[in-house]
Design a protein around this motif. Structure first.
Motif, PDB file in Angstrom:
ATOM      1  N   ALA A 248     -28.074 -77.505  15.095  1.00 22.51           N
ATOM      2  CA  ALA A 248     -28.490 -76.108  15.281  1.00 22.51           C
ATOM      3  C   ALA A 248     -27.466 -75.350  16.120  1.00 22.51           C
ATOM      4  O   ALA A 248     -26.999 -74.273  15.736  1.00 22.51           O
ATOM      5  CB  ALA A 248     -29.867 -76.049  15.940  1.00 22.51           C
ATOM      6  N   LEU A 249     -27.099 -75.932  17.268  1.00 18.78           N
ATOM      7  CA  LEU A 249     -26.163 -75.271  18.182  1.00 18.78           C
ATOM      8  C   LEU A 249     -24.839 -74.957  17.495  1.00 18.78           C
ATOM      9  O   LEU A 249     -24.321 -73.843  17.579  1.00 18.78           O
ATOM     10  CB  LEU A 249     -25.908 -76.185  19.389  1.00 18.78           C
ATOM     11  N   LYS A 250     -24.306 -75.945  16.772  1.00 19.77           N
ATOM     12  CA  LYS A 250     -22.990 -75.755  16.157  1.00 19.77           C
ATOM     13  C   LYS A 250     -23.063 -74.859  14.921  1.00 19.77           C
ATOM     14  O   LYS A 250     -22.099 -74.175  14.601  1.00 19.77           O
ATOM     15  CB  LYS A 250     -22.365 -77.114  15.839  1.00 19.77           C
ATOM     16  N   SER A 251     -24.205 -74.859  14.226  1.00 18.73           N
ATOM     17  CA  SER A 251     -24.368 -73.950  13.085  1.00 18.73           C
ATOM     18  C   SER A 251     -24.369 -72.512  13.583  1.00 18.73           C
ATOM     19  O   SER A 251     -23.767 -71.625  12.976  1.00 18.73           O
ATOM     20  CB  SER A 251     -25.672 -74.249  12.339  1.00 18.73           C
ATOM     21  N   ILE A 252     -25.047 -72.288  14.705  1.00 16.40           N
ATOM     22  CA  ILE A 252     -25.091 -70.948  15.302  1.00 16.40           C
ATOM     23  C   ILE A 252     -23.693 -70.529  15.748  1.00 16.40           C
ATOM     24  O   ILE A 252     -23.253 -69.412  15.502  1.00 16.40           O
ATOM     25  CB  ILE A 252     -26.087 -70.933  16.486  1.00 16.40           C
ATOM     26  N   GLU A 253     -23.000 -71.455  16.373  1.00 18.55           N
ATOM     27  CA  GLU A 253     -21.639 -71.172  16.837  1.00 18.55           C
ATOM     28  C   GLU A 253     -20.744 -70.774  15.656  1.00 18.55           C
ATOM     29  O   GLU A 253     -20.009 -69.788  15.720  1.00 18.55           O
ATOM     30  CB  GLU A 253     -21.086 -72.431  17.526  1.00 18.55           C
TER      31      GLU A 253
ATOM     32  N   GLY B 145     -30.973 -67.128  11.365  1.00 16.50           N
ATOM     33  CA  GLY B 145     -31.396 -66.444  12.592  1.00 16.50           C
ATOM     34  C   GLY B 145     -30.226 -65.800  13.312  1.00 16.50           C
ATOM     35  O   GLY B 145     -30.322 -64.674  13.801  1.00 16.50           O
ATOM     36  N   CYS B 146     -29.102 -66.514  13.360  1.00 13.96           N
ATOM     37  CA  CYS B 146     -27.920 -66.000  14.055  1.00 13.96           C
ATOM     38  C   CYS B 146     -27.394 -64.754  13.347  1.00 13.96           C
ATOM     39  O   CYS B 146     -27.093 -63.743  13.990  1.00 13.96           O
ATOM     40  CB  CYS B 146     -26.857 -67.095  14.101  1.00 13.96           C
ATOM     41  N   ALA B 147     -27.290 -64.829  12.010  1.00 11.63           N
ATOM     42  CA  ALA B 147     -26.768 -63.686  11.246  1.00 11.63           C
ATOM     43  C   ALA B 147     -27.662 -62.467  11.450  1.00 11.63           C
ATOM     44  O   ALA B 147     -27.173 -61.357  11.700  1.00 11.63           O
ATOM     45  CB  ALA B 147     -26.674 -64.048   9.761  1.00 11.63           C
ATOM     46  N   LYS B 148     -28.973 -62.675  11.388  1.00 10.23           N
ATOM     47  CA  LYS B 148     -29.891 -61.543  11.563  1.00 10.23           C
ATOM     48  C   LYS B 148     -29.790 -60.966  12.962  1.00 10.23           C
ATOM     49  O   LYS B 148     -29.823 -59.759  13.152  1.00 10.23           O
ATOM     50  CB  LYS B 148     -31.336 -61.990  11.295  1.00 10.23           C
ATOM     51  N   MET B 149     -29.680 -61.841  13.967  1.00 13.85           N
ATOM     52  CA  MET B 149     -29.583 -61.344  15.346  1.00 13.85           C
ATOM     53  C   MET B 149     -28.329 -60.502  15.527  1.00 13.85           C
ATOM     54  O   MET B 149     -28.376 -59.409  16.085  1.00 13.85           O
ATOM     55  CB  MET B 149     -29.558 -62.508  16.343  1.00 13.85           C
ATOM     56  N   ILE B 150     -27.208 -60.986  15.017  1.00 17.05           N
ATOM     57  CA  ILE B 150     -25.948 -60.253  15.228  1.00 17.05           C
ATOM     58  C   ILE B 150     -25.982 -58.907  14.488  1.00 17.05           C
ATOM     59  O   ILE B 150     -25.613 -57.874  15.052  1.00 17.05           O
ATOM     60  CB  ILE B 150     -24.735 -61.099  14.776  1.00 17.05           C
ATOM     61  N   LEU B 151     -26.466 -58.897  13.245  1.00 11.67           N
ATOM     62  CA  LEU B 151     -26.490 -57.641  12.494  1.00 11.67           C
ATOM     63  C   LEU B 151     -27.448 -56.636  13.151  1.00 11.67           C
ATOM     64  O   LEU B 151     -27.158 -55.440  13.204  1.00 11.67           O
ATOM     65  CB  LEU B 151     -26.847 -57.902  11.032  1.00 11.67           C
TER      66      LEU B 151
END
Lengths: 342, 342
Positions: free
Chosen positions: A234-239, B240-246
């Motif tokens: 999870a951490l590295k996918s987010i990174e 989740g990361c993509a949505k948060m950044i956008l």
């Protein structure tokens, strides 16, 4: 004075960036006393570049350096005048409250478990970074120290990370979610199903059920509990995702005169956005479960990252992380809750 | 004519958005023939809103609908006039080449395995989405169909996804990485360590070693192999990361008059960036290992997502995905490579 040991030999930019971070931290906090561990001559040469309060600095000469290619447990045992010496100093001196290093994750974990030791009753130490979300940060525990976990370990991670959320983020009753492949109660493999059951019964833990990978950045919970394998994924996918988007953005903004002009108008907004998404803000991942505060900073740490890590270590210590964990352990009788595991 | 069955009753915007997607797809591809499965009256009412080539459309009346709260295997067995009927139609008619649905993932997987059936020799079907990376897309297999996996399953996923990379992305010799918590050979739990050994020996697979979560978006490999649990964690963490950044970007760009003016200059760049990061481009995740092409679209699918899913299903069928898998299975004698598993 609150004493912190800083290992300056680990990290891609060591020792220069780490020493610069140390100087910043000394300026920011007048009650900080730093024990700088590493090669004395190199440290002195770097320190000579700055003005700083020398009365709050001492050097612990460690001529040996544990590299990224060393086998962690062997290096901790064989290279005595290295991070190993820093850990011994931390263990033996009651007035030293924590350690910060941007070195080999494996060596930091090995030294923590083999030399410093765990809090009485804690089975395993776990890496717990604070990941930026839309409202602040989500704590993800474990994200790499334990590839294989048992339910009792995940339950202890919930306790440890809840104590961190209280001591580090001023959350009175932090919400805890279990990382799963769906939110329904029955979801996941036997490890998740069993852990769900125990977490639901644990006293003093505000367990809100299963969460998914997306909830880490959405910030729906304060704490996300995972085995070290999927937490690491999870951490590295987010990174990777964050880096891809920021790189794509940069490229597109330079792609035409109009967008280049536009981006000049937006410098403030872009700066604020990057600040909101700042992975350096907390300086690294806390290694939870040990007898003292240990922070593992990213290998690519810049001076500001190191200064933040030191600041974070001080703050967690001053807010009484370790006593909080001990107090919670006493309240939650895990041995009584979870049957003996194979 | 290439016949595709489209389930229009699944998804948050069903049936309106799904039928609109169908009309788009019919316009885009003149050799497409659509069998629209769902409640006939509702389908007719939606179709009446558009001009389309009625000679290439038929309706398969399915009055029953499998909802998100149904238990998938039970619903597939008990609700005969639903996705179940669509799957039977797909199985019994040689000239129907694939199925697209934005409905319950569990029901799509259950129907695929229980009714349509797997390719001879394949142990489990796996969900394989194409995730945008800096150069194109990375295939992630499995990302949720199998929470628990054995090495032989992961090896088959490597084979299936390699065939998909060839048939769907025109990669002659797709590179395959094993999702792990580090890149070194010895990394991970026993499942990863064993799988690494077998993947290294498999004929016809271009195995390049362990990869980490970040490599999915970096695009260092064409195919990433994972158990369904950690694959699901990776996929949703990225989402989740993509949505948060956008979302953060949008908020910041509206935060001051200067940045608002700036963002007007940059509309083109922002549009191109979003296109590059488009998760709808491939229309959904391929359910690999079945006897025909099945695509599971996201529950939030818009008309363009559905049109892309249909286009993708046609293209994969026309490029011979299933024969490619059968051919590779014959070459790779997995039963001989991997000892019998418990």
């Amino acid at each position: 004075m609150d004493k912190i040991i800083l290992d300056v030999m680990g990290g891609d930019n060591a020792p220069a960036a780490i020493v610069e971070g140390a100087v910043r931290a000394l300026k920011d906090d007048k009650r900080l006393y730093l024990i700088i561990a590493g090669r004395e001559a190199e440290i002195k040469a770097e320190l000579a570049k700055y003005k700083y309060d020398a009365s709050r600095v001492e050097i612990l000469d460690c001529p040996d350096v544990i590299g990224m290619n060393d086998v962690p447990t062997e290096a901790i045992k064989n290279k005595q005048a290295s991070l190993t010496a820093a850990y011994w100093h931390l263990k033996k001196n009651d007035d030293v409250c924590g350690l910060v290093s941007a070195g080999s994750t494996g060596a930091i974990i090995a030294g923590g478990q083999l030399i410093l030791g765990r809090i009485r009753g804690i089975k395993r130490a776990a890496l717990c970074p604070a990941i930026p979300n839309v409202n602040g940060a989500t704590l993800l525990c474990d994200c790499g120290a334990n590839a294989e976990c048992k339910p009792s370990m995940l339950c202890q991670f919930a306790l440890l990370a809840s104590a961190y959320a209280q001591a580090g983020f001023d959350k009175a009753n932090p919400s805890v979610g279990l990382l799963n492949n769906g939110t329904e109660e029955h979801k996941g493999d036997p490890l998740r199903q069993e852990t769900y059951k125990y977490l639901s019964q644990m006293q003093g833990i505000n367990f809100v059920g299963n969460v998914e990978g997306r909830d880490i950045n959405y910030g729906n919970v304060d704490v996300v509990i995972a085995d070290g394998f999927s937490g690491n994924v999870a951490l590295k996918s987010i990174e990777g995702c964050a880096k891809m988007i920021l790189a794509t953005m940069k490229k597109q903004f330079k792609s035409s005169p109009a967008s280049l002009i536009g981006s000049l108008f937006m410098l403030g907004a872009i700066k604020r956005m990057k600040k909101g998404l700042d992975f350096d803000k907390y300086g690294g991942a806390l290694l939870l479960g040990l007898k003292k505060v240990v922070i593992k900073s990213h290998g690519t740490s810049k001076p500001v990252t190191i200064a933040n890590a030191i600041k974070n270590a001080l703050s967690i210590y001053r807010n009484g992380l370790i006593p909080k964990v001990e107090e919670m352990l006493e309240k939650v009788d895990l041995d009584n809750l979870i049957p003996v595991e194979e």
